[in-house]
Design a protein around this motif. Structure first.
Motif, PDB file in Angstrom:
ATOM      1  N   PHE A 169      -9.050   4.194   1.568  1.00 39.84           N
ATOM      2  CA  PHE A 169      -8.981   2.720   1.515  1.00 39.84           C
ATOM      3  C   PHE A 169     -10.415   2.187   1.531  1.00 39.84           C
ATOM      4  O   PHE A 169     -10.902   1.698   2.549  1.00 39.84           O
ATOM      5  N   THR A 212     -20.144   0.169  -1.467  1.00 41.95           N
ATOM      6  CA  THR A 212     -18.796   0.589  -1.083  1.00 41.95           C
ATOM      7  C   THR A 212     -18.863   1.339   0.238  1.00 41.95           C
ATOM      8  O   THR A 212     -19.707   2.221   0.405  1.00 41.95           O
ATOM      9  N   SER A 255      -3.474  -2.853   3.870  1.00 45.28           N
ATOM     10  CA  SER A 255      -2.636  -2.234   2.839  1.00 45.28           C
ATOM     11  C   SER A 255      -1.451  -1.576   3.507  1.00 45.28           C
ATOM     12  O   SER A 255      -1.610  -0.838   4.481  1.00 45.28           O
ATOM     13  N   TYR A 294      -8.897  -7.131   5.042  1.00 45.31           N
ATOM     14  CA  TYR A 294      -7.813  -6.782   4.131  1.00 45.31           C
ATOM     15  C   TYR A 294      -6.964  -5.715   4.805  1.00 45.31           C
ATOM     16  O   TYR A 294      -7.425  -5.006   5.686  1.00 45.31           O
ATOM     17  N   LYS A 325     -13.540  -6.724  -1.530  1.00 43.40           N
ATOM     18  CA  LYS A 325     -12.438  -6.183  -2.316  1.00 43.40           C
ATOM     19  C   LYS A 325     -12.037  -4.859  -1.699  1.00 43.40           C
ATOM     20  O   LYS A 325     -12.842  -4.204  -1.030  1.00 43.40           O
ATOM     21  N   VAL A 326     -10.795  -4.471  -1.938  1.00 44.93           N
ATOM     22  CA  VAL A 326     -10.318  -3.163  -1.489  1.00 44.93           C
ATOM     23  C   VAL A 326      -9.463  -2.564  -2.594  1.00 44.93           C
ATOM     24  O   VAL A 326      -9.061  -3.245  -3.541  1.00 44.93           O
ATOM     25  N   SER A 327      -9.188  -1.286  -2.455  1.00 43.03           N
ATOM     26  CA  SER A 327      -8.239  -0.633  -3.352  1.00 43.03           C
ATOM     27  C   SER A 327      -7.500   0.439  -2.566  1.00 43.03           C
ATOM     28  O   SER A 327      -8.013   0.968  -1.571  1.00 43.03           O
ATOM     29  N   ARG A 328      -6.303   0.738  -3.017  1.00 42.58           N
ATOM     30  CA  ARG A 328      -5.519   1.796  -2.355  1.00 42.58           C
ATOM     31  C   ARG A 328      -4.831   2.604  -3.455  1.00 42.58           C
ATOM     32  O   ARG A 328      -3.651   2.463  -3.726  1.00 42.58           O
ATOM     33  N   LYS A 329      -5.595   3.466  -4.070  1.00 48.03           N
ATOM     34  CA  LYS A 329      -5.075   4.300  -5.144  1.00 48.03           C
ATOM     35  C   LYS A 329      -4.420   5.566  -4.594  1.00 48.03           C
ATOM     36  O   LYS A 329      -3.545   6.156  -5.254  1.00 48.03           O
ATOM     37  N   GLU A 387     -18.972  -6.626  -3.719  1.00 45.65           N
ATOM     38  CA  GLU A 387     -19.504  -6.724  -5.071  1.00 45.65           C
ATOM     39  C   GLU A 387     -20.910  -7.324  -5.080  1.00 45.65           C
ATOM     40  O   GLU A 387     -21.787  -6.886  -5.805  1.00 45.65           O
ATOM     41  N   THR A 443      -1.946  -4.161  -1.433  1.00 48.81           N
ATOM     42  CA  THR A 443      -2.996  -4.680  -0.568  1.00 48.81           C
ATOM     43  C   THR A 443      -2.805  -6.178  -0.377  1.00 48.81           C
ATOM     44  O   THR A 443      -2.264  -6.862  -1.251  1.00 48.81           O
ATOM     45  N   GLU A 501      -1.224   1.153  -3.632  1.00 48.40           N
ATOM     46  CA  GLU A 501      -1.188   0.054  -4.605  1.00 48.40           C
ATOM     47  C   GLU A 501      -0.675  -1.262  -4.022  1.00 48.40           C
ATOM     48  O   GLU A 501      -0.360  -2.186  -4.777  1.00 48.40           O
TER      49      GLU A 501
END
Lengths: 116, 112
Positions: free
Chosen positions: A74, A20, A49, A47, A65-69, A79, A55, A53
């Motif tokens: 970000f 990550t 965003s 990616y 992969k990404v996430s935006r919690k 993986e 993306t 939430e």
């Protein structure tokens, strides 16, 4: 100081080992994006965003992969990294969404990733 | 697909002279353009931007010119200094896309 902070600056890993890359901005920007930079190819978007939430895929999303919690963070997740993901990665953010007319992206200092 | 490109990959300029970096774009819907400067080991930094309703915009020692007829963008740097040595990227927003498309960059070298 207003900035986009990426960590780590340098990373050497082996094929298949999940990693990550973190990105954080302290400017309360809605829009955040990841780019990879390769010689002769310029900056290509992985990616982006537009808010928490939300993306979407960029031009080269495969293998990422990404996430935006939270608004400020970000992270970019690989993986199962492969050698073709060896690259210089940049996180960027902007105060307004590009379509709204203020596309001044602020970039982090970059993460040089080598996948062996 | 649409693309943003640069005419020359490298440019060498004598210190104190003016430099011009060119950029061609092909997306006629593009309505916003930006120039970024990237120094070695750093992320791109915003220099100047221009909207499609303008032909010219000036900043401190920099001027951006936009010719929509031939889809051409240029960055002029006046009285170049050693600190201007960097890679310069143009970028465009394709008139509604939620992203910027970057060119491949021009490396500017200032000769002392």
């Amino acid at each position: 100081e207003a900035q986009v902070t990426q960590n780590p600056r340098y990373l050497i890993t082996v094929t298949g080992k999940k990693l990550t890359v973190t990105c954080s901005q302290n400017m309360n920007h809605e829009y955040m994006s990841w780019y990879r930079q390769d010689p002769g190819l310029g900056l290509r978007q992985i990616y982006y965003s537009m808010n928490v939430e939300v993306t979407d895929k960029g031009d080269v999303p495969e293998g990422y992969k990404v996430s935006r919690k939270e608004k400020r963070n970000f992270p970019l997740i690989l993986e199962s990294p492969s050698p073709n993901q060896t690259s210089l990665y940049f996180c960027a953010s902007s105060f307004l969404l590009p379509r709204q007319g203020d596309e001044k992206l602020f970039f982090g200092s970059g993460t040089q990733l080598s996948v062996l | 697909g649409e693309s943003v490109g640069l005419h020359l990959p490298t440019l060498s300029v004598q210190e104190g002279d003016n430099s011009i970096i060119n950029c061609a774009y092909s997306n006629s819907a593009s309505d916003y353009f930006i120039w970024y400067k990237q120094e070695s080991g750093k992320g791109p930094q915003f220099i100047i931007d221009i909207r499609s309703n303008m032909d010219k915009r000036q900043g401190q020692r920099v001027t951006v010119l936009l010719n929509k007829t031939v889809k051409h963008l240029s960055l002029q740097i006046a009285a170049t200094q050693p600190g201007d040595s960097a890679v310069y990227f143009c970028a465009e927003n394709g008139g509604g896309n939620e992203k910027l498309t970057f060119g491949t960059g021009t490396r500017l070298t200032i000769i002392p």
